[in-house]
Design a protein around this motif. Structure first.
Motif, PDB file in Angstrom:
ATOM      1  N   ALA A 173       0.835  -1.209   0.000  1.00  0.00           N
ATOM      2  CA  ALA A 173       0.000   0.000   0.000  1.00  0.00           C
ATOM      3  C   ALA A 173       0.866   1.253   0.000  1.00  0.00           C
ATOM      4  CB  ALA A 173      -0.921  -0.005   1.216  1.00  0.00           C
ATOM      5  N   ASN A 174       1.923   1.239   0.798  1.00  0.00           N
ATOM      6  CA  ASN A 174       2.784   2.420   0.851  1.00  0.00           C
ATOM      7  C   ASN A 174       3.565   2.620  -0.433  1.00  0.00           C
ATOM      8  OD1 ASN A 174       2.376   3.628   3.500  1.00  0.00           O
ATOM      9  ND2 ASN A 174       3.137   1.688   4.307  1.00  0.00           N
ATOM     10  N   MET A 175       4.057   1.529  -1.010  1.00  0.00           N
ATOM     11  CA  MET A 175       4.804   1.660  -2.268  1.00  0.00           C
ATOM     12  C   MET A 175       3.882   2.148  -3.377  1.00  0.00           C
ATOM     13  SD  MET A 175       7.943   1.194  -1.709  1.00  0.00           S
ATOM     14  CE  MET A 175       8.627   1.098  -3.361  1.00  0.00           C
ATOM     15  N   ALA A 176       2.619   1.687  -3.355  1.00  0.00           N
ATOM     16  CA  ALA A 176       1.664   2.156  -4.364  1.00  0.00           C
ATOM     17  C   ALA A 176       1.531   3.668  -4.290  1.00  0.00           C
ATOM     18  CB  ALA A 176       0.305   1.484  -4.168  1.00  0.00           C
ATOM     19  N   GLU A 177       1.497   4.206  -3.077  1.00  0.00           N
ATOM     20  CA  GLU A 177       1.386   5.649  -2.928  1.00  0.00           C
ATOM     21  C   GLU A 177       2.668   6.352  -3.387  1.00  0.00           C
ATOM     22  OE1 GLU A 177      -1.927   5.838  -2.780  1.00  0.00           O
ATOM     23  OE2 GLU A 177      -1.694   7.559  -1.450  1.00  0.00           O
ATOM     24  N   ILE A 178       3.809   5.738  -3.102  1.00  0.00           N
ATOM     25  CA  ILE A 178       5.078   6.320  -3.565  1.00  0.00           C
ATOM     26  C   ILE A 178       5.121   6.342  -5.095  1.00  0.00           C
ATOM     27  CG2 ILE A 178       7.578   5.923  -3.694  1.00  0.00           C
ATOM     28  CD1 ILE A 178       7.467   5.022  -0.771  1.00  0.00           C
ATOM     29  N   TYR A 179       4.708   5.228  -5.710  1.00  0.00           N
ATOM     30  CA  TYR A 179       4.670   5.168  -7.178  1.00  0.00           C
ATOM     31  C   TYR A 179       3.725   6.221  -7.742  1.00  0.00           C
ATOM     32  CZ  TYR A 179       6.933   0.553  -6.909  1.00  0.00           C
ATOM     33  OH  TYR A 179       7.796  -0.465  -6.672  1.00  0.00           O
ATOM     34  N   ARG A 180       2.587   6.372  -7.053  1.00  0.00           N
ATOM     35  CA  ARG A 180       1.587   7.321  -7.550  1.00  0.00           C
ATOM     36  C   ARG A 180       2.167   8.736  -7.570  1.00  0.00           C
ATOM     37  NH1 ARG A 180      -3.317   9.963  -5.684  1.00  0.00           N
ATOM     38  NH2 ARG A 180      -2.794   9.480  -3.535  1.00  0.00           N
ATOM     39  N   GLY A 181       2.844   9.084  -6.493  1.00  0.00           N
ATOM     40  CA  GLY A 181       3.473  10.399  -6.447  1.00  0.00           C
ATOM     41  C   GLY A 181       4.505  10.565  -7.550  1.00  0.00           C
ATOM     42  N   ALA A 182       5.280   9.516  -7.775  1.00  0.00           N
ATOM     43  CA  ALA A 182       6.323   9.581  -8.801  1.00  0.00           C
ATOM     44  C   ALA A 182       5.702   9.740 -10.188  1.00  0.00           C
ATOM     45  CB  ALA A 182       7.193   8.334  -8.744  1.00  0.00           C
ATOM     46  N   LEU A 183       4.640   8.990 -10.445  1.00  0.00           N
ATOM     47  CA  LEU A 183       3.971   9.083 -11.751  1.00  0.00           C
ATOM     48  C   LEU A 183       3.407  10.484 -11.964  1.00  0.00           C
ATOM     49  CD1 LEU A 183       2.085   5.679 -12.021  1.00  0.00           C
ATOM     50  CD2 LEU A 183       4.017   6.464 -13.383  1.00  0.00           C
ATOM     51  N   ALA A 184       2.840  11.038 -10.880  1.00  0.00           N
ATOM     52  CA  ALA A 184       2.235  12.367 -10.999  1.00  0.00           C
ATOM     53  C   ALA A 184       3.281  13.427 -11.306  1.00  0.00           C
ATOM     54  CB  ALA A 184       1.489  12.719  -9.715  1.00  0.00           C
ATOM     55  N   SER A 185       4.543  13.151 -10.943  1.00  0.00           N
ATOM     56  CA  SER A 185       5.578  14.147 -11.155  1.00  0.00           C
ATOM     57  C   SER A 185       6.084  14.171 -12.602  1.00  0.00           C
ATOM     58  CB  SER A 185       6.760  13.889 -10.229  1.00  0.00           C
ATOM     59  OG  SER A 185       7.558  12.851 -10.747  1.00  0.00           O
ATOM     60  N   ILE A 186       5.701  13.173 -13.387  1.00  0.00           N
ATOM     61  CA  ILE A 186       6.150  13.152 -14.781  1.00  0.00           C
ATOM     62  C   ILE A 186       5.367  14.191 -15.570  1.00  0.00           C
ATOM     63  CG2 ILE A 186       6.429  11.733 -16.851  1.00  0.00           C
ATOM     64  CD1 ILE A 186       8.119  10.853 -14.457  1.00  0.00           C
ATOM     65  N   HIS A 187       6.083  15.052 -16.263  1.00  0.00           N
ATOM     66  CA  HIS A 187       5.452  16.137 -17.009  1.00  0.00           C
ATOM     67  C   HIS A 187       4.512  15.578 -18.082  1.00  0.00           C
ATOM     68  CE1 HIS A 187       5.277  19.656 -19.745  1.00  0.00           C
ATOM     69  NE2 HIS A 187       5.338  20.307 -18.601  1.00  0.00           N
ATOM     70  N   PHE A 188       3.328  16.198 -18.215  1.00  0.00           N
ATOM     71  CA  PHE A 188       2.347  15.650 -19.169  1.00  0.00           C
ATOM     72  C   PHE A 188       2.880  15.667 -20.599  1.00  0.00           C
ATOM     73  CE2 PHE A 188       0.786  19.358 -21.436  1.00  0.00           C
ATOM     74  CZ  PHE A 188       1.179  20.400 -20.604  1.00  0.00           C
ATOM     75  N   GLY A 189       3.854  16.544 -20.862  1.00  0.00           N
ATOM     76  CA  GLY A 189       4.451  16.587 -22.191  1.00  0.00           C
ATOM     77  C   GLY A 189       5.094  15.267 -22.591  1.00  0.00           C
ATOM     78  N   GLN A 190       5.531  14.506 -21.598  1.00  0.00           N
ATOM     79  CA  GLN A 190       6.134  13.206 -21.897  1.00  0.00           C
ATOM     80  C   GLN A 190       5.082  12.235 -22.436  1.00  0.00           C
ATOM     81  OE1 GLN A 190       9.661  12.262 -21.267  1.00  0.00           O
ATOM     82  NE2 GLN A 190       9.668  14.480 -21.466  1.00  0.00           N
ATOM     83  N   TRP A 191       3.897  12.292 -21.845  1.00  0.00           N
ATOM     84  CA  TRP A 191       2.799  11.450 -22.343  1.00  0.00           C
ATOM     85  C   TRP A 191       2.372  11.920 -23.731  1.00  0.00           C
ATOM     86  CZ3 TRP A 191       1.355   7.402 -19.237  1.00  0.00           C
ATOM     87  CH2 TRP A 191       1.678   7.484 -17.867  1.00  0.00           C
ATOM     88  N   PHE A 248      10.835   5.952 -11.766  1.00  0.00           N
ATOM     89  CA  PHE A 248      11.699   5.173 -10.890  1.00  0.00           C
ATOM     90  C   PHE A 248      12.698   6.084 -10.182  1.00  0.00           C
ATOM     91  CE2 PHE A 248      15.801   2.959 -10.428  1.00  0.00           C
ATOM     92  CZ  PHE A 248      15.431   1.998  -9.509  1.00  0.00           C
ATOM     93  N   ARG A 249      13.279   6.977 -10.966  1.00  0.00           N
ATOM     94  CA  ARG A 249      14.271   7.889 -10.391  1.00  0.00           C
ATOM     95  C   ARG A 249      13.655   8.799  -9.340  1.00  0.00           C
ATOM     96  NH1 ARG A 249      16.653  12.967 -12.881  1.00  0.00           N
ATOM     97  NH2 ARG A 249      16.731  13.739 -10.753  1.00  0.00           N
ATOM     98  N   VAL A 250      12.441   9.247  -9.636  1.00  0.00           N
ATOM     99  CA  VAL A 250      11.758  10.126  -8.692  1.00  0.00           C
ATOM    100  C   VAL A 250      11.412   9.363  -7.413  1.00  0.00           C
ATOM    101  CG1 VAL A 250       9.721  11.566  -8.328  1.00  0.00           C
ATOM    102  CG2 VAL A 250      10.811  11.504 -10.570  1.00  0.00           C
ATOM    103  N   ALA A 251      11.032   8.086  -7.583  1.00  0.00           N
ATOM    104  CA  ALA A 251      10.565   7.291  -6.442  1.00  0.00           C
ATOM    105  C   ALA A 251      11.723   6.838  -5.562  1.00  0.00           C
ATOM    106  CB  ALA A 251       9.770   6.088  -6.940  1.00  0.00           C
ATOM    107  N   LEU A 252      12.915   6.817  -6.122  1.00  0.00           N
ATOM    108  CA  LEU A 252      14.048   6.199  -5.418  1.00  0.00           C
ATOM    109  C   LEU A 252      14.303   6.759  -4.014  1.00  0.00           C
ATOM    110  CD1 LEU A 252      16.097   3.946  -6.086  1.00  0.00           C
ATOM    111  CD2 LEU A 252      17.722   5.765  -6.618  1.00  0.00           C
ATOM    112  N   PRO A 253      14.416   8.064  -3.823  1.00  0.00           N
ATOM    113  CA  PRO A 253      14.681   8.567  -2.470  1.00  0.00           C
ATOM    114  C   PRO A 253      13.566   8.229  -1.478  1.00  0.00           C
ATOM    115  CG  PRO A 253      15.091  10.276  -4.100  1.00  0.00           C
ATOM    116  CD  PRO A 253      14.430   9.151  -4.817  1.00  0.00           C
ATOM    117  N   SER A 254      12.298   8.382  -1.910  1.00  0.00           N
ATOM    118  CA  SER A 254      11.201   8.065  -0.989  1.00  0.00           C
ATOM    119  C   SER A 254      11.173   6.577  -0.691  1.00  0.00           C
ATOM    120  CB  SER A 254       9.844   8.482  -1.542  1.00  0.00           C
ATOM    121  OG  SER A 254       9.960   9.398  -2.560  1.00  0.00           O
ATOM    122  N   ALA A 255      11.457   5.760  -1.707  1.00  0.00           N
ATOM    123  CA  ALA A 255      11.451   4.319  -1.492  1.00  0.00           C
ATOM    124  C   ALA A 255      12.550   3.928  -0.516  1.00  0.00           C
ATOM    125  CB  ALA A 255      11.623   3.573  -2.818  1.00  0.00           C
ATOM    126  N   ALA A 256      13.716   4.565  -0.642  1.00  0.00           N
ATOM    127  CA  ALA A 256      14.823   4.241   0.254  1.00  0.00           C
ATOM    128  C   ALA A 256      14.498   4.640   1.687  1.00  0.00           C
ATOM    129  CB  ALA A 256      16.096   4.939  -0.213  1.00  0.00           C
TER     130      ALA A 256
END
Lengths: 282, 214
Positions: B95-113, B136-144
């Motif tokens: 559950a916690n990793m899902a939230e970390i991933y969600r935050g990381a995904l949200a940080s990706i600029h919409f221009g990339q999509w 992944f890069r964005v999530a790394l510090p929070s995941a650690a």
């Protein structure tokens, strides 16, 4: 502007012989009964109650370079983004070549894919993939979409990077490139899929004037090779000197459209005159 | 304190490490389908995932272990203390990793999509080639930092009898009546475990940052 374009120094884009051959441009579309490459019928788009596009009818001939200008909020970027369904229009038809989509019906994924296959797009903010090398940026979609092998894709990418004057940046990451270089890479990336038409959404608006020039030089060369282009721009010199046709938009409608020299130098509509005056006075 | 005492505590170390890594791995893997469901276009799926994440995160870890070990373990299916702790902590980590991933995904600029759509990359390629590597890069510090938190959390497993660090320390303190020294030593082991994680995370982050300098 011509002078500036010719003196870009080391970053100067070069044309290959193939391109030069292709540059024997078909005489402009005027007066010839040919089939339009792009046809929009009564295209409309709303955000809630706000009408962004109000029944746009438009035809673009193969090889034609169309510049769309107009005040911000006039719907010109939205129009561009509706052509490849980045924003699905909610009324009317989009026809590109043999593919025709009815905006009233939801578009299937395979229809969209066929439509987008013939359209390349360049964004105001470049949107390169920051975690990939420049070469990889240009090669990725060739492999994933066209099924080219890594080697063939990379060969084609190098060819295109050379053409935009950035072969030496192939192994760099985009973050190490200037804005103008990034935009030229983005152009190479879009060209790599061999599109029939290129859409440019204010390609120089995020760049300072000097860097904008090198992008405009690449676009000018592209226009000379006979590429069909639709360019939303604030660069009046591009509209006047490079494009064949200029279209002025305001409030989601086409105010005036015609051969670029006529529209830019002798506009007929009061709204156009007002806009051009405002631009020149700046 | 004798060396024998230190070794007695050290016997708990492998259990703490196994529990931490096992639960983190389970969480990192299960968090992916969970965040996919959480972001799904299908409304019921989205709601189920949202409720699930809220429930899992809303109940204290110690209660989850009691529910699984004393609740399910005693009535539905027998389960060892270690497996119960692994299941409980793995669930919470998911559950916690899902939230970390969600935050990381949200940080990706919409221009990339948008660029991916314009290039006609399929959904899978957009995700695996473009979005996930950046997220992944964005999530790394929070995941650690979550991994370090999870490592400390494993101490609750002592309550259901997993003989990890805190459990061994508790045993020893009752044998020797020298709680202060014993628990100070246990605390030191936790710190020693967290150091390499923090260090690795920093190294990985600065490596990735150097590569993708903006």
């Amino acid at each position: 502007m011509d002078g500036a374009v010719l003196h870009l120094g080391s970053g100067k884009p070069t044309m290959t012989e193939d391109d030069a051959l292709a540059a024997k441009r078909m005489p402009s579309a005027k007066g010839r009964a040919r089939k339009p490459l792009i046809k929009l019928d009564k295209l409309s788009k709303h955000y809630g109650n706000h009408t962004v596009l109000d029944g746009i009818d438009l035809e673009v001939m193969p090889g034609e370079v169309l510049a769309i200008i107009g005040p911000s909020g006039s719907g010109k970027s939205t129009l561009l983004r509706c052509i490849n369904y980045l924003e699905p229009p909610d009324g009317g038809h989009v026809t590109i070549g043999d593919i025709s989509l009815n905006a009233a019906a939801p578009a299937g994924r395979s229809e969209l894919s066929t439509l987008r296959r013939s359209v390349g797009m360049v964004f105001q903010s470049f949107n390169l993939f920051p975690h990939m090398t420049v070469l990889r940026n240009v090669s990725l979609a060739q492999e994933r979409v066209l099924g080219r092998s890594r080697r063939n894709a990379d060969d084609r990418s190098m060819q295109l990077l050379k053409r935009v004057g950035l072969a030496d940046k192939a192994q760099q990451y985009p973050g190490r490139c200037s804005g103008g270089q990034q935009q030229r890479i983005a152009i190479a990336r879009a060209l790599a899929l061999d599109p029939e038409v290129m859409l440019f959404d204010e390609p120089t608006s995020a760049l300072d004037p000097e860097l904008g020039l090198e992008v405009l030089a690449v676009m000018r060369e592209l226009a000379e090779t006979g590429m069909t282009m639709i360019v939303v721009t604030h660069e009046m010199s591009f509209a006047e000197n490079v494009s064949d046709t200029v279209m002025i938009m305001a409030d989601g409608k086409i105010i005036e459209k015609g051969p670029s020299a006529d529209v830019m130098r002798n506009p007929q509509q009061e709204r156009t005159k007002r806009f051009l005056r405002a631009v020149h006075d700046r | 304190m004798s060396t024998a005492d230190v070794f007695a505590i050290l016997r708990g170390l492998p259990w703490t490490v196994a529990l931490t890594l096992g639960a983190f791995l389970a969480g990192a893997v299960l968090g992916m389908p969970l965040v996919a469901a959480r972001q799904s276009r299908i409304l019921p799926l989205r709601i189920v995932a949202m409720v699930l994440i809220q429930i899992v995160r809303g109940i204290p870890p110690i209660l989850w272990l009691f529910i699984i070990f004393f609740g399910l373990g005693m009535s539905v299916f027998p389960i060892s203390p270690f497996n119960a702790a692994l299941a409980g902590l793995g669930l919470i980590a998911a559950a916690n990793m899902a939230e970390i991933y969600r935050g990381a995904l949200a940080s990706i600029h919409f221009g990339q999509w948008e660029a991916s759509s314009a290039l006609n990359l399929g959904r899978w390629s957009t995700l695996t080639d473009v979005v996930a590597p950046q997220a992944f890069r964005v999530a790394l510090p929070s995941a650690a930092s979550y991994l370090i938190g999870l490592m400390k959390e494993t101490a609750v497993a002592s309550t259901i009898g997993v003989s990890e660090l805190a459990f061994q320390g508790n045993q020893l303190s009752q044998l020797t009546f020298r709680g202060l020294e014993v628990f100070a030593l246990v605390g030191m082991f936790y710190i020693l475990l967290s150091l390499p994680v923090a260090w690795l995370s920093r190294v990985a982050d600065s490596y990735l940052q150097a590569k993708v300098a903006r």
